[in-house]
Scaffold this motif. Sequence first.
Motif, mmCIF file in Angstrom:
data_model
loop_
_atom_site.group_PDB
_atom_site.id
_atom_site.type_symbol
_atom_site.label_atom_id
_atom_site.label_comp_id
_atom_site.label_asym_id
_atom_site.label_seq_id
_atom_site.Cartn_x
_atom_site.Cartn_y
_atom_site.Cartn_z
ATOM 1 N N TRP A 122 0.823 -1.209 0.000
ATOM 2 C CA TRP A 122 0.000 0.000 0.000
ATOM 3 C C TRP A 122 0.862 1.266 0.000
ATOM 4 C CZ3 TRP A 122 -5.046 1.223 -0.565
ATOM 5 C CH2 TRP A 122 -5.444 2.498 -0.181
ATOM 6 N N TYR A 123 1.913 1.272 0.799
ATOM 7 C CA TYR A 123 2.752 2.466 0.892
ATOM 8 C C TYR A 123 3.895 2.449 -0.109
ATOM 9 C CZ TYR A 123 0.086 3.059 5.157
ATOM 10 O OH TYR A 123 -0.949 3.201 6.034
ATOM 11 N N GLY A 124 4.440 1.280 -0.365
ATOM 12 C CA GLY A 124 5.530 1.181 -1.329
ATOM 13 C C GLY A 124 5.125 1.617 -2.724
ATOM 14 N N VAL A 125 3.867 1.356 -3.092
ATOM 15 C CA VAL A 125 3.422 1.708 -4.441
ATOM 16 C C VAL A 125 3.367 3.211 -4.641
ATOM 17 C CG1 VAL A 125 0.905 1.881 -4.116
ATOM 18 C CG2 VAL A 125 1.816 0.935 -6.242
ATOM 19 N N LYS A 126 3.321 3.961 -3.555
ATOM 20 C CA LYS A 126 3.283 5.416 -3.694
ATOM 21 C C LYS A 126 4.587 5.952 -4.283
ATOM 22 C CE LYS A 126 -0.094 5.916 0.036
ATOM 23 N NZ LYS A 126 -1.225 6.270 -0.843
ATOM 24 N N ILE A 127 5.689 5.299 -3.977
ATOM 25 C CA ILE A 127 6.962 5.669 -4.597
ATOM 26 C C ILE A 127 6.910 5.387 -6.093
ATOM 27 C CG2 ILE A 127 9.426 5.150 -4.678
ATOM 28 C CD1 ILE A 127 9.285 4.515 -1.705
ATOM 29 N N ILE A 128 6.353 4.228 -6.440
ATOM 30 C CA ILE A 128 6.205 3.868 -7.851
ATOM 31 C C ILE A 128 5.293 4.861 -8.549
ATOM 32 C CG2 ILE A 128 5.466 2.048 -9.434
ATOM 33 C CD1 ILE A 128 7.986 1.469 -7.748
ATOM 34 N N ALA A 129 4.233 5.295 -7.858
ATOM 35 C CA ALA A 129 3.300 6.253 -8.448
ATOM 36 C C ALA A 129 3.983 7.574 -8.764
ATOM 37 C CB ALA A 129 2.114 6.473 -7.504
ATOM 38 N N VAL A 130 4.895 8.000 -7.891
ATOM 39 C CA VAL A 130 5.632 9.245 -8.155
ATOM 40 C C VAL A 130 6.438 9.111 -9.447
ATOM 41 C CG1 VAL A 130 7.506 10.720 -7.346
ATOM 42 C CG2 VAL A 130 5.754 9.961 -5.740
ATOM 43 N N PHE A 131 7.155 7.999 -9.592
ATOM 44 C CA PHE A 131 7.924 7.780 -10.814
ATOM 45 C C PHE A 131 7.012 7.722 -12.037
ATOM 46 C CE2 PHE A 131 11.245 6.418 -7.869
ATOM 47 C CZ PHE A 131 12.395 6.870 -8.501
ATOM 48 N N ASN A 132 5.844 7.097 -11.875
ATOM 49 C CA ASN A 132 4.943 6.973 -13.018
ATOM 50 C C ASN A 132 4.357 8.316 -13.420
ATOM 51 O OD1 ASN A 132 3.791 5.140 -14.926
ATOM 52 N ND2 ASN A 132 1.814 5.450 -13.946
ATOM 53 N N ILE A 133 4.057 9.160 -12.442
ATOM 54 C CA ILE A 133 3.569 10.499 -12.760
ATOM 55 C C ILE A 133 4.634 11.285 -13.521
ATOM 56 C CG2 ILE A 133 2.897 12.721 -11.747
ATOM 57 C CD1 ILE A 133 1.555 11.069 -9.489
ATOM 58 N N LEU A 134 5.878 11.197 -13.044
ATOM 59 C CA LEU A 134 6.975 11.860 -13.753
ATOM 60 C C LEU A 134 7.112 11.316 -15.174
ATOM 61 C CD1 LEU A 134 9.687 11.951 -10.926
ATOM 62 C CD2 LEU A 134 8.302 13.865 -11.764
ATOM 63 N N ALA A 135 6.926 9.997 -15.329
ATOM 64 C CA ALA A 135 7.031 9.386 -16.654
ATOM 65 C C ALA A 135 5.905 9.860 -17.563
ATOM 66 C CB ALA A 135 6.998 7.863 -16.531
ATOM 67 N N CYS A 136 4.673 9.849 -17.059
ATOM 68 C CA CYS A 136 3.522 10.287 -17.866
ATOM 69 C C CYS A 136 3.694 11.724 -18.332
ATOM 70 C CB CYS A 136 2.236 10.165 -17.056
ATOM 71 S SG CYS A 136 1.676 8.485 -16.718
ATOM 72 N N LEU A 137 4.045 12.599 -17.413
ATOM 73 C CA LEU A 137 4.182 14.016 -17.749
ATOM 74 C C LEU A 137 5.426 14.249 -18.609
ATOM 75 C CD1 LEU A 137 3.205 15.631 -14.328
ATOM 76 C CD2 LEU A 137 1.768 15.256 -16.336
ATOM 77 N N GLY A 138 6.512 13.514 -18.312
ATOM 78 C CA GLY A 138 7.724 13.658 -19.109
ATOM 79 C C GLY A 138 7.531 13.196 -20.538
ATOM 80 N N TRP A 139 6.881 12.029 -20.703
ATOM 81 C CA TRP A 139 6.562 11.543 -22.049
ATOM 82 C C TRP A 139 5.795 12.612 -22.824
ATOM 83 C CZ3 TRP A 139 8.625 7.967 -24.679
ATOM 84 C CH2 TRP A 139 8.935 6.699 -24.174
ATOM 85 N N SER A 140 4.770 13.143 -22.193
ATOM 86 C CA SER A 140 3.894 14.096 -22.873
ATOM 87 C C SER A 140 4.652 15.355 -23.266
ATOM 88 C CB SER A 140 2.708 14.451 -21.970
ATOM 89 O OG SER A 140 1.957 13.295 -21.655
ATOM 90 N N ALA A 141 5.528 15.810 -22.383
ATOM 91 C CA ALA A 141 6.321 16.998 -22.687
ATOM 92 C C ALA A 141 7.260 16.741 -23.869
ATOM 93 C CB ALA A 141 7.112 17.426 -21.452
ATOM 94 N N VAL A 142 7.977 15.613 -23.830
ATOM 95 C CA VAL A 142 8.901 15.274 -24.917
ATOM 96 C C VAL A 142 8.157 15.135 -26.238
ATOM 97 C CG1 VAL A 142 10.390 13.435 -25.802
ATOM 98 C CG2 VAL A 142 10.641 14.211 -23.444
ATOM 99 N N ASN A 143 7.033 14.440 -26.223
ATOM 100 C CA ASN A 143 6.255 14.240 -27.444
ATOM 101 C C ASN A 143 5.744 15.562 -28.004
ATOM 102 O OD1 ASN A 143 6.575 11.482 -27.184
ATOM 103 N ND2 ASN A 143 4.649 11.205 -26.084
#
Length: 506
Positions: A143-164
């Motif tokens: 439950w708590y560990g996935v929050k770290i993964i979620a932070v990375f995924n948010i950065l990935a989603c927004l980073g992908w969109s910016a690069v594209n």
Amino acid sequence: MASQSPYEKDLEKENGVSSGSYSDEGAVPGETFVQGDSLYAKVQRLAARFHVEQRGIERVPEDERFDNSLLNVGTMWLSANMVVSSFAIGLLAQKLFFLGFVDACLVCLFFNLIGIIPVCYFSTFGPRFGLRQMVLSRYWFGWYGVKIIAVFNILACLGWSAVNSIVGAQLINAVNNDVPGYAGIIIIAICTLAVTFFGYKIVHLYEFWSWIPTTIVFIIVLGVFAHSGAFINIPMGVGTSELGSVLSFGSVVYGFATGWTSYAADYTVYQPRNQSRTKVFFAVWIGLIIPLLFTEMLGIAVMTATTLNDGKNKYADGYAASGTGGLLGAVLFEPLGGFGKFCLVILALSIIANNCPNIYSVGLTIQVLGGRWTQRVPRFVWTAVGTGIYIAVAIPGYTHFEDVLENFMNFIGYWLAIYEGIAFSDHFVYKRTMSAYDLSIYNQASKLAPGLAAIFAFCCGIAGMVVGMSQVWYVGPVALKAGEAPYGGDVGFELGFAFAFVDVLL
């Protein structure tokens, strides 16, 4: 008793109070999103009038799985990758890594084959469980560990969109130099928001068709470039320098291919539970491998023309002036005139198809990150917030595109390799079967693991990444041995995966 919204019912379950509205092992019926007098319910009722998807990270009941088309599964990824961003990846083979044509194409083939496997496999979890990818990750990271993964995924989603968006803006600028980069970025972002705001159905509908015009344009690019005679068969390199270039370009290719892993199941949750997992796997596989190989190898081929030393090289000049857009303009404008500019506009708008998965999934990931309080905000609101953020990131990054693209692709490959190492190890070694997942607890913190072991494994993966990474600002000791000094060869994602996978086993 007054009607309650889904997140209020989740709190009841967390406290041990049963709820008659829940069935199907924690699934949430669609009608509950518009019940009650809360602001949440009122906003959802307003959204329902415009057929906006109300559901966020709540599990989809089996009787609401309306999407049984495998074509939807395949075309989702066919359209998302038959785009100019994939073409831009191929340009880096010669631009940054000085690879020849044949060796660059071989790297493209093998690293794509490796990178898409996790996307294909995790896509099969959506029909079986009706849960989004980040929610499924709670079973591996807690439950708590996935929050770290979620932070990375948010950065990935927004980073992908910016690069594209930067790639698309370059194309628009190449068509009309009077349109500044920031304007092109805003145009693409608003168009993407118009699709993703409405949710799963409209995203799939858009992706079902959008690959067709872009495929036609890429075939035109291939035909015109082949007829031009500008292709140069740059010879393959040898020795440790070639080794380092192959590994480093492979890391970029892998990062792009595997980048969809962290939201793979998001786009199959409305498939029926009895949908064949094998068919879903190969529908995704075909949808990914065809556009990735075609567009990236086309980019590798076209970029060879920039090495032609004949005094005035329109390909090199176009790339220097407007990046990817300028290079494609050099291919199309002179022989095709106004029609060539029209083709470039189509390719610029293809970015929408590539950004849709990122911006749709970022709202879901934010709900996982914050838990109860972010789940009280409807998914489509977070979609709009994410759009504003990546616009703010893309505009200043417009003038430093190659460095942004390389660094971002490596970041994606690094963290997702660690994610995949932990998830695969936990699933195949400890859970082993799909029946090992207790779906009734997916949204109950007290019954899910806290995730300390997964966090430690993630840290071990980072250690592997650090010793194997090769960046301008840092080169790990193992990377130095994998190529020629000073940059060696990037083996960060391989070591990140291995360290994380093995640590879970121990």
